[in-house]
Structures are given as structure tokens and as C-alpha cells.
Design a protein around this motif. Structure first.
Motif, PDB file in Angstrom:
ATOM      1  N   VAL A 118      10.633   4.754  -7.671  1.00 43.78           N
ATOM      2  CA  VAL A 118       9.818   5.591  -6.800  1.00 43.78           C
ATOM      3  C   VAL A 118       9.761   5.066  -5.368  1.00 43.78           C
ATOM      4  O   VAL A 118       9.753   5.849  -4.422  1.00 43.78           O
ATOM      5  CB  VAL A 118       8.397   5.731  -7.386  1.00 43.78           C
ATOM      6  CG1 VAL A 118       7.467   6.442  -6.399  1.00 43.78           C
ATOM      7  CG2 VAL A 118       8.450   6.515  -8.693  1.00 43.78           C
ATOM      8  N   ALA A 119       9.740   3.736  -5.212  1.00 42.12           N
ATOM      9  CA  ALA A 119       9.635   3.200  -3.854  1.00 42.12           C
ATOM     10  C   ALA A 119      10.112   1.758  -3.793  1.00 42.12           C
ATOM     11  O   ALA A 119       9.705   0.930  -4.598  1.00 42.12           O
ATOM     12  CB  ALA A 119       8.187   3.279  -3.362  1.00 42.12           C
ATOM     13  N   THR A 120      10.977   1.480  -2.824  1.00 47.65           N
ATOM     14  CA  THR A 120      11.376   0.111  -2.492  1.00 47.65           C
ATOM     15  C   THR A 120      11.171  -0.089  -0.994  1.00 47.65           C
ATOM     16  O   THR A 120      11.679   0.685  -0.188  1.00 47.65           O
ATOM     17  CB  THR A 120      12.853  -0.146  -2.841  1.00 47.65           C
ATOM     18  OG1 THR A 120      13.053   0.013  -4.245  1.00 47.65           O
ATOM     19  CG2 THR A 120      13.260  -1.560  -2.434  1.00 47.65           C
ATOM     20  N   THR A 121      10.430  -1.127  -0.636  1.00 43.06           N
ATOM     21  CA  THR A 121      10.127  -1.401   0.764  1.00 43.06           C
ATOM     22  C   THR A 121      11.015  -2.527   1.281  1.00 43.06           C
ATOM     23  O   THR A 121      11.119  -3.582   0.654  1.00 43.06           O
ATOM     24  CB  THR A 121       8.654  -1.814   0.932  1.00 43.06           C
ATOM     25  OG1 THR A 121       7.815  -0.781   0.398  1.00 43.06           O
ATOM     26  CG2 THR A 121       8.321  -2.037   2.400  1.00 43.06           C
ATOM     27  N   PHE A 122      11.645  -2.304   2.434  1.00 42.04           N
ATOM     28  CA  PHE A 122      12.514  -3.293   3.051  1.00 42.04           C
ATOM     29  C   PHE A 122      11.802  -3.965   4.224  1.00 42.04           C
ATOM     30  O   PHE A 122      10.828  -3.426   4.775  1.00 42.04           O
ATOM     31  CB  PHE A 122      13.814  -2.640   3.504  1.00 42.04           C
ATOM     32  CG  PHE A 122      14.715  -2.258   2.360  1.00 42.04           C
ATOM     33  CD1 PHE A 122      15.602  -3.178   1.828  1.00 42.04           C
ATOM     34  CD2 PHE A 122      14.648  -0.991   1.784  1.00 42.04           C
ATOM     35  CE1 PHE A 122      16.412  -2.853   0.752  1.00 42.04           C
ATOM     36  CE2 PHE A 122      15.450  -0.653   0.714  1.00 42.04           C
ATOM     37  CZ  PHE A 122      16.335  -1.588   0.191  1.00 42.04           C
ATOM     38  N   PRO A 181       0.808  -1.217   0.000  1.00 41.63           N
ATOM     39  CA  PRO A 181       0.000   0.000   0.000  1.00 41.63           C
ATOM     40  C   PRO A 181       0.846   1.275   0.000  1.00 41.63           C
ATOM     41  O   PRO A 181       0.488   2.269  -0.642  1.00 41.63           O
ATOM     42  CB  PRO A 181      -0.823  -0.127   1.284  1.00 41.63           C
ATOM     43  CG  PRO A 181      -0.941  -1.596   1.504  1.00 41.63           C
ATOM     44  CD  PRO A 181       0.385  -2.159   1.060  1.00 41.63           C
ATOM     45  N   LYS A 182       1.974   1.258   0.709  1.00 47.10           N
ATOM     46  CA  LYS A 182       2.832   2.441   0.748  1.00 47.10           C
ATOM     47  C   LYS A 182       3.434   2.724  -0.617  1.00 47.10           C
ATOM     48  O   LYS A 182       3.539   3.887  -1.033  1.00 47.10           O
ATOM     49  CB  LYS A 182       3.943   2.240   1.783  1.00 47.10           C
ATOM     50  CG  LYS A 182       4.816   3.471   1.990  1.00 47.10           C
ATOM     51  CD  LYS A 182       4.003   4.649   2.528  1.00 47.10           C
ATOM     52  CE  LYS A 182       4.893   5.848   2.841  1.00 47.10           C
ATOM     53  NZ  LYS A 182       4.103   6.994   3.356  1.00 47.10           N
ATOM     54  N   GLU A 183       3.855   1.677  -1.322  1.00 42.04           N
ATOM     55  CA  GLU A 183       4.398   1.875  -2.664  1.00 42.04           C
ATOM     56  C   GLU A 183       3.339   2.446  -3.597  1.00 42.04           C
ATOM     57  O   GLU A 183       3.621   3.345  -4.397  1.00 42.04           O
ATOM     58  CB  GLU A 183       4.939   0.545  -3.196  1.00 42.04           C
ATOM     59  CG  GLU A 183       6.203   0.101  -2.497  1.00 42.04           C
ATOM     60  CD  GLU A 183       6.534  -1.365  -2.724  1.00 42.04           C
ATOM     61  OE1 GLU A 183       7.657  -1.769  -2.360  1.00 42.04           O
ATOM     62  OE2 GLU A 183       5.666  -2.114  -3.232  1.00 42.04           O
ATOM     63  N   SER A 184       2.118   1.952  -3.482  1.00 38.12           N
ATOM     64  CA  SER A 184       1.022   2.502  -4.275  1.00 38.12           C
ATOM     65  C   SER A 184       0.798   3.972  -3.920  1.00 38.12           C
ATOM     66  O   SER A 184       0.615   4.825  -4.802  1.00 38.12           O
ATOM     67  CB  SER A 184      -0.256   1.691  -4.023  1.00 38.12           C
ATOM     68  OG  SER A 184      -1.336   2.182  -4.764  1.00 38.12           O
ATOM     69  N   VAL A 214      11.335   2.577   3.564  1.00 37.19           N
ATOM     70  CA  VAL A 214      10.952   2.732   2.161  1.00 37.19           C
ATOM     71  C   VAL A 214      11.890   3.751   1.528  1.00 37.19           C
ATOM     72  O   VAL A 214      11.911   4.925   1.918  1.00 37.19           O
ATOM     73  CB  VAL A 214       9.493   3.197   2.017  1.00 37.19           C
ATOM     74  CG1 VAL A 214       9.131   3.362   0.542  1.00 37.19           C
ATOM     75  CG2 VAL A 214       8.540   2.219   2.683  1.00 37.19           C
ATOM     76  N   THR A 215      12.709   3.296   0.583  1.00 39.84           N
ATOM     77  CA  THR A 215      13.610   4.205  -0.114  1.00 39.84           C
ATOM     78  C   THR A 215      12.924   4.747  -1.362  1.00 39.84           C
ATOM     79  O   THR A 215      12.056   4.097  -1.945  1.00 39.84           O
ATOM     80  CB  THR A 215      14.913   3.507  -0.524  1.00 39.84           C
ATOM     81  OG1 THR A 215      14.609   2.391  -1.375  1.00 39.84           O
ATOM     82  CG2 THR A 215      15.665   3.011   0.704  1.00 39.84           C
TER      83      THR A 215
END
Length: 410
Positions: A192-196, A112-115, A201-202
């Protein structure tokens, strides 16, 4: 009919255009929350979203159920190339693989954060922030792998600049259903977004850097280093995946979209383990030795415009490298395709009635991409004859076989 190959790095460099495309797609996602779409944007019966109004990916065409898992990898041998204060290069990798049976939990397309960050990057408000995280996939999280020991070829996938690894999910699912292990890499700080796993989130540091040819060469070489590191982690003595014993270390290949495709050349030049490669609609920047690259390579892309007054199409970006490809090679153009047609974005755009500049339906372009990519890997990793790659096909009349030297396609 003759066509040319567009310098597709332009699509990566024009971040404003890329964001506009995403913005248009996500704006239309408001229809899933009950908003009314303009008449011109009404989805057709063939390309509408699922029965509940959510986006979806087409089913894989192979005979295996598909499992997927995510890996967090850390390369302590080098600092991050874009954020030097990070003393190690951290990567997130998605694996897709043939599974013994479907699992209980269907995999999420993105978080959801990446979206949310994609929505914000496109300047979109008033829509569900998690809309793309609800895209229906066909793989099951952590399903038990299927296959014989050292029996499965490995394919590495690299996305376009500023794009997440999830944009190649439909291709990855299809390859996995056909008996391949597929590893798609999020190149950290390049999208735009990578979640670890720890919740970090980078975001896209490289999107803010001024681009020039030297910078693009640095980018593909950095990605090549990422690929080699991932291969080490998947095939080494301390492999990071429980199904690593299934991988055949002698049958490894790579494909990528846009600059991810250009990175396939750099990765092959630097790592002899990669037996074959595909550049999907990307101009190239890697330096091929004068001795050439003798391993099989496929260029797959969209047509472009003619050079004014020349009477011949311009083959920009591929012409120089083509001459240095001394092994099996093909150059194929898909009539009616746009840059996004080869990824999930073109197909999802169709589902929301968004015109992304293609004259070919998104589902059709996904079918073509899947079919030709699989044919290439089946030929060069499994030694299965593939007449499809030898010339024009009545089943796929959109695909033209091109002579880069003569600048003509048929």
C-alpha cells in the motif's frame, strides 16, 4: 487431531478481504481518540492497548537491546518489474540488530503518511490518520550495534503481498534481541505504501493486476532477485550499513509471511548463500529443480478444512514442494490461527477488540511464531539442539507436527 493446510495465496489474492481486515482494525482505532466501541469489541484485560490507549508490540524475549535503521538501496542493473519506465529497482529495507545499549529515540512503526494511506485504502474516515504510526515499538533508531566481527547471523524477512515490511516488526525485534541481524524488505509497488528518503511514497501497482499462476511465479522470482541484491549490499565490499562487519556471511537465512514465505523458496533456489528458509502460511510458486532443495526448510501455518468426502485433509500448495525438499524439513500447524495470526496485524487487532477469525489470542500466536522461528534458526545457523522441533510440546499444545505425505498431524 488432523488438520489441513490452506492455500494461503488466496488471502493475498482476495484484496477485498484483506482491505476489510485492515478497515476493521483501523475503524476500531477510533477508540484511541475517545470514540466508544461496541460492547462486543471491548478489549480484554490481557489484550488491551497500552495505558495511554496506543497500540504496542510485545517486548522481545532475548537478552540484547535492539537497534534499527532504514536503508535506501538502488539496483541499477535491472528496471523495476512492475513499472518498467523506472530504469532501476529501488528498495527500502529495515535493519534490526543487537545494540550495545538502548538509544534515545524509539523507532517509529510506520510513517504518518503510510498510516494515512492504509486508512484510505480501507475506506475509513473520522479516525486519527496517524494512529498506526504511533504503535509503540521496542527498537531504538540508529543505536550502536553490538557483536564480534563476523559473529552475527543474518535473517532476511519478506512480507505478504500488499503488506508493508513493518507487519513483521515484532518478529524482527525478537530475533535481533537474540543476536541476529534482521533485514526486512519493502518490495516496491507491491504494498500500500513505501516511503523513500526524498519524500516519495509509492503505492501498490500490483494490487491492480489480474492474478494467475504465472503472475504469482513472476512475483516470487522478482522478490528472489530483490533478496539477492539486498544480500549483495549487506555483505559485499561496498556494504551499505556501518555494522556490516558484524555479519557472518556463511550464516544467512530467510523467512517470509504468505507470498513472502513462498519467495523464500525461490530465493533459496536462486541463491546458495541462503542456508535455510521458512514459509509462514504461504502457498508456493517457485520451481524447485528435479534434483531437489537439500537445505533446511520449515513450513509454519494455520489449519484448514477437510476435503469434502475424502476423510483426509488436503495439503494444498505445500505437497509438491515438500517432496522436493530433500534436507531437514518440518511442517507445523498452529491450531486456532488465522492468516494474520503470524504477523503484527493479528495482535494489533486483538488490542482493538477486532475479530480477525482466529481462535487463539494474538499475543499467544506471536509468542509461538517467535519461539519456533528462533528455534529453527538457532538449530541451523548456530547448531544448537532444539528438542522443540522434534515433536509436540506440552508448552505449546497448539502446535501440531504434520506428515505431509500421510496428511495427518499430531
Amino acid at each position: 487431531m488432523s488438520h489441513a493446510i490452506e492455500p494461503c495465496h488466496a488471502a493475498d489474492r482476495r484484496t477485498g478481504i484483506g482491505r476489510a481486515v485492515v478497515a476493521g482494525l483501523l475503524a476500531m482505532a477510533a477508540t484511541t481518540a475517545g470514540a466508544s466501541a461496541p460492547a462486543a469489541a471491548t478489549p480484554t484485560a490481557a489484550s488491551a492497548t497500552g495505558p495511554d490507549g496506543t497500540p504496542y508490540l510485545p517486548k522481545p524475549t532475548g537478552g540484547h537491546a535492539v537497534g534499527t535503521t532504514a536503508l535506501y538501496l538502488k539496483d541499477t542493473s535491472r528496471p523495476d518489474p512492475w513499472v518498467p519506465e523506472m530504469k532501476a529497482r529501488e528498495l527500502m529495507v529495515s535493519l534490526w540488530y543487537p545494540a550495545k545499549s538502548p538509544g534515545r529515540h524509539r523507532a517509529r512503526y510506520m510513517t504518518p503518511k503510510e498510516s494515512e494511506l492504509l486508512l484510505e485504502d480501507g475506506g475509513i474516515t473520522g479516525v486519527p490518520l496517524d494512529v498506526l504510526s504511533r504503535t509503540r515499538t521496542n527498537a531504538f533508531t540508529d543505536a550502536k550495534p553490538a557483536g564480534k566481527k563476523h559473529g552475527l547471523p543474518l535473517i532476511v524477512l519478506s512480507p505478504g503481498h500488499s503488506k508493508p515490511r513493518s507487519e513483521l516488526t515484532s518478529l524482527a525485534e525478537d530475533l535481533a534481541s537474540r543476536g541476529y541481524v534482521v533485514a526486512a524488505i519493502d518490495h516496491t509497488y507491491e504494498n500500500v505504501a513505501t516511503t523513500f528518503p526524498d519524500g516519495r511514497v509509492t503505492t501498490c501497482v500490483t494490487c491492480k493486476i489480474k492474478k494467475d499462476p504465472a503472475w504469482w511465479e513472476k512475483l516470487v522470482n522478482s522478490r528472489a532477485a530483490d533478496v539477492s541484491f539486498v544480500l549483495n549490499q549487506l555483505t559485499g565490499s561496498r556494504a551499505e550499513w556501518k555494522g556490516t562487519r558484524l555479519i557472518d556471511r556463511s550464516r544467512i537465512a530467510m523467512a517470509g509471511h504468505s507470498v513472502g514465505g513462498a519467495s523464500a523458496i525461490a530465493a533459496m533456489v536462486g541463491d546458495s548463500r541462503i542456508r535455510a528458509g521458512i514459509d509462514i502460511d504461504g502457498s508456493t510458486y517457485a520451481s524447485i529443480p528435479d534434483s531437489g532443495l537439500s537445505r533446511p526448510f520449515l513450513f509454519l501455518g494455520k489449519p484448514s478444512s477437510y476435503t469434502p468426502g475424502s476423510g483426509k485433509p488436503e495439503v494444498a500448495g505445500w505437497e509438491h514442494d515438500w517432496k522436493l525438499m530433500t534436507g531437514w524439513k518440518r511442517s507445523l500447524l498452529v491450531t486456532g490461527a488465522a492468516h494474520t495470526s503470524f504477523t503484527d496485524l493479528g495482535m494489533l487487532g486483538d488490542q482493538f477488540g477486532i475479530d480477525l477469525g482466529a481462535d487463539i489470542p494474538g499475543l499467544r500466536s506471536v509468542e509461538i511464531t517467535r519461539r519456533y522461528v528462533a528455534a529453527f534458526f538457532d538449530l541451523h545457523l548456530r547448531e544448537r539442539r532444539q528438542p522443540l522441533l522434534n515433536g509436540p510440546s506440552a508448552r505449546y499444545p497448539e502446535v501440531e507436527h504434520c506428515s505431509v505425505e500421510k496428511k495427518i498431524c499430531r
